[in-house]
Scaffold this motif. Structure first.
Motif, mmCIF file in Angstrom:
data_model
loop_
_atom_site.group_PDB
_atom_site.id
_atom_site.type_symbol
_atom_site.label_atom_id
_atom_site.label_comp_id
_atom_site.label_asym_id
_atom_site.label_seq_id
_atom_site.Cartn_x
_atom_site.Cartn_y
_atom_site.Cartn_z
ATOM 1 N N GLN A 160 0.812 -1.229 0.000
ATOM 2 C CA GLN A 160 0.000 0.000 0.000
ATOM 3 C C GLN A 160 0.838 1.269 0.000
ATOM 4 O O GLN A 160 0.315 2.362 -0.212
ATOM 5 C CB GLN A 160 -0.955 0.006 1.195
ATOM 6 C CG GLN A 160 -0.273 0.090 2.548
ATOM 7 C CD GLN A 160 -1.260 0.330 3.692
ATOM 8 O OE1 GLN A 160 -2.464 0.476 3.482
ATOM 9 N NE2 GLN A 160 -0.739 0.390 4.909
ATOM 10 N N ILE A 161 2.155 1.144 0.243
ATOM 11 C CA ILE A 161 3.029 2.334 0.229
ATOM 12 C C ILE A 161 3.239 2.740 -1.228
ATOM 13 O O ILE A 161 3.690 1.948 -2.049
ATOM 14 C CB ILE A 161 4.386 2.049 0.915
ATOM 15 C CG1 ILE A 161 4.162 1.642 2.377
ATOM 16 C CG2 ILE A 161 5.304 3.253 0.818
ATOM 17 C CD1 ILE A 161 5.420 1.163 3.090
ATOM 18 N N CYS A 162 2.890 3.990 -1.551
ATOM 19 C CA CYS A 162 2.911 4.414 -2.958
ATOM 20 C C CYS A 162 4.331 4.598 -3.492
ATOM 21 O O CYS A 162 4.635 4.232 -4.616
ATOM 22 C CB CYS A 162 2.121 5.703 -3.124
ATOM 23 S SG CYS A 162 0.421 5.509 -2.592
ATOM 24 N N GLY A 163 5.206 5.217 -2.691
ATOM 25 C CA GLY A 163 6.566 5.458 -3.184
ATOM 26 C C GLY A 163 7.390 6.202 -2.159
ATOM 27 O O GLY A 163 6.939 6.450 -1.028
ATOM 28 N N ILE A 203 -0.758 2.512 -10.378
ATOM 29 C CA ILE A 203 -2.118 1.962 -10.358
ATOM 30 C C ILE A 203 -2.335 1.273 -9.017
ATOM 31 O O ILE A 203 -1.413 0.667 -8.465
ATOM 32 C CB ILE A 203 -2.316 0.939 -11.507
ATOM 33 C CG1 ILE A 203 -1.854 1.506 -12.859
ATOM 34 C CG2 ILE A 203 -3.770 0.470 -11.575
ATOM 35 C CD1 ILE A 203 -2.652 2.636 -13.434
ATOM 36 N N THR A 204 -3.585 1.356 -8.509
ATOM 37 C CA THR A 204 -3.893 0.743 -7.217
ATOM 38 C C THR A 204 -5.117 -0.163 -7.318
ATOM 39 O O THR A 204 -5.973 0.036 -8.186
ATOM 40 C CB THR A 204 -4.126 1.823 -6.134
ATOM 41 O OG1 THR A 204 -4.553 1.189 -4.933
ATOM 42 C CG2 THR A 204 -5.172 2.833 -6.542
ATOM 43 N N THR A 205 -5.174 -1.157 -6.412
ATOM 44 C CA THR A 205 -6.385 -1.979 -6.303
ATOM 45 C C THR A 205 -7.427 -1.243 -5.455
ATOM 46 O O THR A 205 -8.551 -1.710 -5.309
ATOM 47 C CB THR A 205 -6.070 -3.337 -5.642
ATOM 48 O OG1 THR A 205 -5.487 -3.091 -4.349
ATOM 49 C CG2 THR A 205 -5.101 -4.158 -6.475
ATOM 50 N N GLY A 206 -7.050 -0.106 -4.877
ATOM 51 C CA GLY A 206 -7.953 0.679 -4.026
ATOM 52 C C GLY A 206 -8.759 1.689 -4.827
ATOM 53 O O GLY A 206 -8.897 1.562 -6.049
ATOM 54 N N ASP A 207 -9.235 2.750 -4.150
ATOM 55 C CA ASP A 207 -10.110 3.731 -4.817
ATOM 56 C C ASP A 207 -9.340 4.874 -5.476
ATOM 57 O O ASP A 207 -9.935 5.796 -6.015
ATOM 58 C CB ASP A 207 -11.137 4.291 -3.819
ATOM 59 C CG ASP A 207 -10.490 5.081 -2.677
ATOM 60 O OD1 ASP A 207 -9.238 5.213 -2.657
ATOM 61 O OD2 ASP A 207 -11.230 5.571 -1.792
ATOM 62 N N GLY A 208 -8.004 4.822 -5.401
ATOM 63 C CA GLY A 208 -7.199 5.852 -6.069
ATOM 64 C C GLY A 208 -6.796 6.993 -5.164
ATOM 65 O O GLY A 208 -5.920 7.785 -5.496
ATOM 66 N N ILE A 240 5.884 10.114 2.197
ATOM 67 C CA ILE A 240 5.488 8.741 1.889
ATOM 68 C C ILE A 240 3.976 8.635 2.033
ATOM 69 O O ILE A 240 3.428 8.761 3.120
ATOM 70 C CB ILE A 240 6.203 7.753 2.830
ATOM 71 C CG1 ILE A 240 7.728 7.887 2.641
ATOM 72 C CG2 ILE A 240 5.743 6.325 2.557
ATOM 73 C CD1 ILE A 240 8.546 7.133 3.652
ATOM 74 N N LEU A 241 3.311 8.420 0.888
ATOM 75 C CA LEU A 241 1.859 8.300 0.877
ATOM 76 C C LEU A 241 1.468 6.834 0.829
ATOM 77 O O LEU A 241 2.232 6.001 0.339
ATOM 78 C CB LEU A 241 1.279 9.012 -0.356
ATOM 79 C CG LEU A 241 1.638 10.499 -0.510
ATOM 80 C CD1 LEU A 241 1.060 11.035 -1.815
ATOM 81 C CD2 LEU A 241 1.115 11.315 0.658
ATOM 82 N N ILE A 242 0.257 6.546 1.320
ATOM 83 C CA ILE A 242 -0.260 5.190 1.169
ATOM 84 C C ILE A 242 -1.619 5.237 0.474
ATOM 85 O O ILE A 242 -2.321 6.243 0.506
ATOM 86 C CB ILE A 242 -0.393 4.453 2.527
ATOM 87 C CG1 ILE A 242 -1.281 5.234 3.502
ATOM 88 C CG2 ILE A 242 0.956 4.135 3.132
ATOM 89 C CD1 ILE A 242 -1.664 4.462 4.747
ATOM 90 N N SER A 243 -1.935 4.130 -0.190
ATOM 91 C CA SER A 243 -3.258 3.910 -0.759
ATOM 92 C C SER A 243 -3.866 2.849 0.153
ATOM 93 O O SER A 243 -3.580 1.663 0.001
ATOM 94 C CB SER A 243 -3.095 3.398 -2.196
ATOM 95 O OG SER A 243 -4.315 2.987 -2.734
ATOM 96 N N PRO A 244 -4.647 3.282 1.163
ATOM 97 C CA PRO A 244 -4.981 2.387 2.287
ATOM 98 C C PRO A 244 -5.583 1.042 1.870
ATOM 99 O O PRO A 244 -6.422 0.981 0.968
ATOM 100 C CB PRO A 244 -5.989 3.211 3.098
ATOM 101 C CG PRO A 244 -5.691 4.625 2.737
ATOM 102 C CD PRO A 244 -5.272 4.586 1.298
#
Length: 372
Positions: free
Chosen positions: A85-88, A225-230, A302-306
């Motif tokens: 879930q860590i974006c980068g 790209i994420t499996t989450g809501d973006g 550091i952002l996450i896509s929860p």
């Protein structure tokens, strides 16, 4: 770097003799080191150690090229390894590191500059798994196929907004979502975030002005790209990646703050670095707070896509009059992935099959001119 030098750098382009060679040499090093880093991504391996290995390999490779006096070279972006879930931007201090786990979806990003000319790439792998299926396969293929489709579509006269639509379409087919708040930037000499951008996902709140791609643009195509809501949110993890704010000057009060900033000027005058590379962690942590207070550094938080999995592929491309050159970025063996969903659109499928060697591109360019 003074203001005059800055303006001069913005005028430099790949039309200037020798410049494209510098981009391509930087790109070769990016790819060589990225491949070496990938081999280290094993279960139980320590992330900070692998990041330090990547940076050290970059410096080693750079010692073999352009050794004329006065040519600066170094990291354009430190080695970062961000999982799940860590974006980068995860490039942790040794004391705050974590270990890789089998099944982690790991995104590796790094960048090199030679004489200020920048190449960056990112690649996603699944730790300890040779065959990948289901959601993980979909999100990884959606990101990879998107960056490949952008590479095949980008040419003079194409709009940035039409490229954003391609990412959306491929993600939709794979039942995934492009991450919000991500921009692919044009790069200029010493500038990692030039003004021309392609937005990864357009929303009501986030959009960019429409612009055309032009001859001699060098662009870092950066797809997440994420499996989450973006949507993303800031994580609790410490920011370690920074870039000097070129427009800010301030004489720091503390001795350690001044010593830290001097090292930044000497080693990373215009591009990105990680606090991980400073010998004394404690001093670096203190100094960076002081620098941040006076806005001397731009942070890369550091952002996450929860509760989701994020995949990233990045390549640097140079747009020529009748072909587009891949400067950096690795191939993905798609046969190892069994997604639950596939691309539906026939035109997109055909696009992804197009060969991208120079001769094929030139031939297609001639054919389209004849039709016109």
């Amino acid at each position: 770097m003074d203001q005059q030098q800055t303006e001069q750098d913005k005028l430099e382009s790949i039309a200037t003799p020798g410049v494209l060679d510098k981009y391509q040499n930087a790109g070769k090093i990016v790819n060589v080191v990225l491949e070496k880093v990938i081999t280290k991504l094993q279960p139980e391996a320590d992330i900070a150690t692998i990041c330090a290995f990547g940076d050290s390999e970059i410096n080693g490779e750079l010692q073999k090229v352009y050794n004329k006096k006065g040519i600066e070279k170094g990291l354009a972006f430190p080695t970062t390894i961000s999982v799940n879930q860590i974006c980068g931007h995860y490039s942790p201090l040794k004391s705050e590191s974590s270990k890789l786990v089998k099944g982690d979806v790991a995104k590796i990003e790094l960048g090199v500059h030679i004489d200020g000319y920048i190449a960056i790439a990112a690649h996603t792998v699944v730790v300890g798994e040779d065959q990948v299926e289901g959601q993980k396969a979909d999100v990884i293929l959606a990101a990879y196929q998107s960056v490949q489709a952008l590479f095949r579509s980008i040419k003079p006269g194409v709009t940035n907004t039409s490229l954003t639509k391609i990412i959306q379409q491929i993600s939709d087919d794979h039942k995934c979502t492009p991450l919000e708040g991500v921009l692919s930037h044009e790069v200029k000499r010493h500038f990692i975030d030039g003004n021309k951008v392609i937005i990864n996902r357009e929303t009501q709140e986030q959009r960019v002005d429409e612009e055309e791609i032009q001859v001699n643009d060098v662009i870092v195509l950066d797809v997440y790209i994420t499996t989450g809501d973006g949507k993303t949110k800031e994580s609790e993890l410490r920011t370690t990646v920074y870039k000097r704010a070129l427009d800010r000057q301030y004489q720091l009060k503390t001795k350690h703050g001044r010593a830290f900033m001097q090292e930044v000027y000497d080693k990373y005058p215009s591009l990105c670095f990680s606090l991980r590379s400073f010998e004394d962690e404690i001093t670096a942590k203190l100094a960076v707070q002081e620098c941040a207070k006076h806005e001397l550094l731009n942070p890369y938080p550091i952002l996450i896509s929860p509760n989701s999995i994020v995949a990233q592929f990045t390549m640097t491309v140079a747009v020529l009059a009748n072909s587009t050159l891949q400067v950096s970025g690795l191939k993905l063996d798609e046969t190892k992935f069994k997604p639950a969903h596939d691309i539906n659109d026939a035109a997109l499928k055909d696009l992804l099959k197009l060969p991208m060697d120079k001769e094929s591109q030139k031939k297609r360019h001639l054919e389209s001119k004849q039709k016109a």
